[in-house]
Design a protein around this motif. Structure first.
Motif, PDB file in Angstrom:
ATOM      1  N   THR A   1       0.861  -1.294   0.083  1.00  0.00           N
ATOM      2  CA  THR A   1      -0.043   0.102  -0.014  1.00  0.00           C
ATOM      3  C   THR A   1       0.829   1.315  -0.023  1.00  0.00           C
ATOM      4  N   THR A   2       2.038   1.315   0.300  1.00  0.00           N
ATOM      5  CA  THR A   2       2.933   2.294   0.529  1.00  0.00           C
ATOM      6  C   THR A   2       4.141   2.400  -0.287  1.00  0.00           C
ATOM      7  N   ARG A   3       4.302   1.265  -1.115  1.00  0.00           N
ATOM      8  CA  ARG A   3       5.299   1.161  -2.136  1.00  0.00           C
ATOM      9  C   ARG A   3       5.767   2.080  -2.990  1.00  0.00           C
ATOM     10  N   GLU A   4       4.506   2.529  -3.874  1.00  0.00           N
ATOM     11  CA  GLU A   4       4.772   3.354  -4.856  1.00  0.00           C
ATOM     12  C   GLU A   4       5.449   4.722  -4.150  1.00  0.00           C
ATOM     13  N   GLU A   5       4.942   4.922  -3.065  1.00  0.00           N
ATOM     14  CA  GLU A   5       5.583   6.220  -2.491  1.00  0.00           C
ATOM     15  C   GLU A   5       6.987   6.050  -2.171  1.00  0.00           C
ATOM     16  N   ARG A   6       7.400   4.963  -1.754  1.00  0.00           N
ATOM     17  CA  ARG A   6       8.890   4.543  -1.208  1.00  0.00           C
ATOM     18  C   ARG A   6       9.631   4.668  -2.381  1.00  0.00           C
ATOM     19  N   LYS A   7       9.105   4.008  -3.643  1.00  0.00           N
ATOM     20  CA  LYS A   7       9.859   3.866  -4.681  1.00  0.00           C
ATOM     21  C   LYS A   7      10.288   5.118  -5.357  1.00  0.00           C
TER      22      LYS A   7
END
Length: 522
Positions: free
Chosen positions: A223-229
């Motif tokens: 759920t937070t992967r895109e922001e961390r990428k």
């Protein structure tokens, strides 16, 4: 004396030579703090030796004898690049004391090596701690919840949640695939019952459960992967990787000599961090920058290279202004700063800039230099006239450069902030700097070799014992499950060497009398 006398010029030149010879050495050593020539005077005599100098470049002015005497007799000069000052290397060492320099004394507060490990499985438990396993279990179970929504019967055995015991068994099975060299084998053949499969896999998992766990295995929160990428291309595994590296440093005290280099983990998956390195055996894979103990190849610090500008992650804005190799060195050596340990690296890492920064951080450095570096004098470049085995030294107060001719028309240049004198081996053929570099340069290469050579008997035995210990608790749990087949239970009993006094789960031998329906005759 009359200035018009013909001997006047000869007498004055002699006086100048005497005065210059007295003061040139003290002045030159006063300028060593900057490691370069302070004067902006640009003459051909500062570029090459006077004996090999082009006559067309020799000036006829009265200052020419003085310049030639003070610029080339006691030091070498680096290459002239634009308006930058040339780097100065003295021919004689600065240090004459026989005592070990303070920056070469490593004070180890506890014994070198890994602590609190008596069995092989203990190494696994301290490196792959419960923190790592809990994260994998948490995110994998979330994926299983999503998978259950796609099936009408959600209570199917292959869809149940995973726990740490089962996760360890899964990792053990993956280790078995490495041991048997079957990581690319068709999974159905591993679970075959016609004599062509591997019995251990059927004892640990059913085929459907094994495939399901490989499908749902997750290492981060999607759920937070895109922001961390946006800031971390390797965010899928970064959290687990950082914990693993922290464990590597927590339970091990490295020796006095470390090695830094790159390692290619062979892989042909589709990801943005995949690298192509044609000089590596695998050519394609994930590039990992590593620092290991040079004595035993133990991995002490590492980070995944994810492309441009990823070497400086975790560094200050001031440190990010340095070159990429220097940023990589600073990032890898942060855990051992101010310990007086030595770092060995190849010519990609080596630079005067990096050595100076390591010196400020309480570390020394030894490594080969790329011949295009402007700090290398022309005297240290390959020449046909050099003899095989010839050695040439250049010194500053903090560093030593050595040239060695391994064969004709070849030259190897090394830079060291650990050595400060002219020392060769007992036969007098090679410098101590070269011998030290050869003994410590293979730390990362040795680690890479150990990772790829599972057929070695020691590696085979080590991995087998760890895989056995990881799978044993889950196999014992399956043995006590009354729903597994008899042949699987018998195999588990034989593998785990369970005594006959433990009959396992009891099942009724008698079958209930089946009744007849109204259609069938009585």
């Amino acid at each position: 004396m009359n200035p018009n006398d013909e001997d006047f010029e000869r007498v004055v030149s002699g006086l100048l030579e005497k005065n210059v010879s007295d003061i040139s050495d003290t002045e030159d050593r006063f300028l060593h703090d900057t490691h370069c020539l302070e004067s902006d005077h640009d003459t051909a005599s500062e570029l090459c030796d006077t004996e090999n100098q082009d006559p067309a470049l020799v000036s006829d002015s009265d200052d020419e004898p003085l310049i030639n005497l003070t610029s080339n007799r006691q030091y070498f000069l680096g290459k002239k690049v634009g308006n930058k000052q040339q780097f100065k290397w003295y021919k004689d060492p600065f240090r004459s004391s026989v005592r070990t320099p303070r920056h070469n004394i490593v004070e180890v507060q506890r014994p070198i090596g890994t602590r609190d490990c008596t069995e092989k499985i203990d190494f696994w438990n301290i490196l792959f701690s419960e923190d790592i396993l809990h994260i994998i279990v948490l995110h994998s179970n979330r994926k299983l919840e999503d998978m259950r929504q796609k099936y009408k019967r959600e209570e199917r055995p292959e869809l149940k949640n995973i726990d740490i015991t089962e996760l360890c068994a899964l990792i053990g099975c993956l280790l078995y695939t490495a041991i048997f060299k079957s990581n690319k084998e068709y999974i159905a053949s591993l679970f075959a019952t016609d004599g062509k499969g591997r019995e251990i896999f059927r004892c640990v998992f059913s085929q459907k459960r094994f495939l399901m766990l490989l499908t749902v295995l997750r290492f981060d929160d999607p759920t937070t992967r895109e922001e961390r990428k946006k800031t971390d291309p390797a965010t899928h595994v970064s959290e687990l990787y950082d914990i693993f590296i922290s464990n590597c440093q927590k339970y091990y005290t490295p020796g006095p000599h470390m090695c830094i280099d790159e390692m290619l983990v062979r892989c042909r998956c589709r990801c943005k961090i995949l690298m192509y390195m044609p000089k590596k055996p695998g050519k394609y894979g994930i590039k990992v920058m590593c620092m290991t103990d040079a004595s035993n190849n133990y991995l002490y610090n590492a980070y995944i290279y994810c492309g441009k500008d990823t070497d400086g992650q975790g560094l200050t804005d001031e440190e990010k202004e340095f070159s990429k190799p220097t940023q990589s060195i600073l990032r890898l050596t942060k855990p051992i700063q101010n310990t007086n340990r030595n770092i060995t690296g190849d010519n990609w890492f080596t630079s005067i800039e990096a050595v100076d920064l390591l010196k400020k951080n309480g570390l020394t450095y030894v490594g080969t230099m790329n011949k295009i570096k402007r700090e290398i004098p022309t005297d240290f470049l390959p020449k046909r006239s050099r003899l095989v085995g010839e050695t040439l030294y250049g010194f500053t107060k903090e560093m030593t450069m050595v040239l060695y001719v391994p064969k004709r028309n070849k030259a190897v240049v090394l830079l060291s902030s650990m050595h400060h004198d002219k020392c060769n081996d007992e036969e007098g053929e090679k410098s101590d700097i070269i011998l030290f570099y050869n003994s410590t340069k293979n730390g990362v290469d040795g680690l890479d070799k150990m990772c790829k050579n599972a057929r070695n008997i020691d590696t085979y035995t080590f991995l087998s014992e760890i895989a056995d210990e990881l799978c044993k608790p889950h196999m014992l749990r399956r043995y006590n499950n009354p729903n597994i087949s008899r042949d699987v239970r018998a195999s588990i009993k034989r593998i785990l060497k369970i005594e006959d006094t433990d009959p396992g789960p009891q099942t009724s031998e008698k079958l209930a009398i089946r009744g007849t329906c109204t259609i069938c005759p009585a």
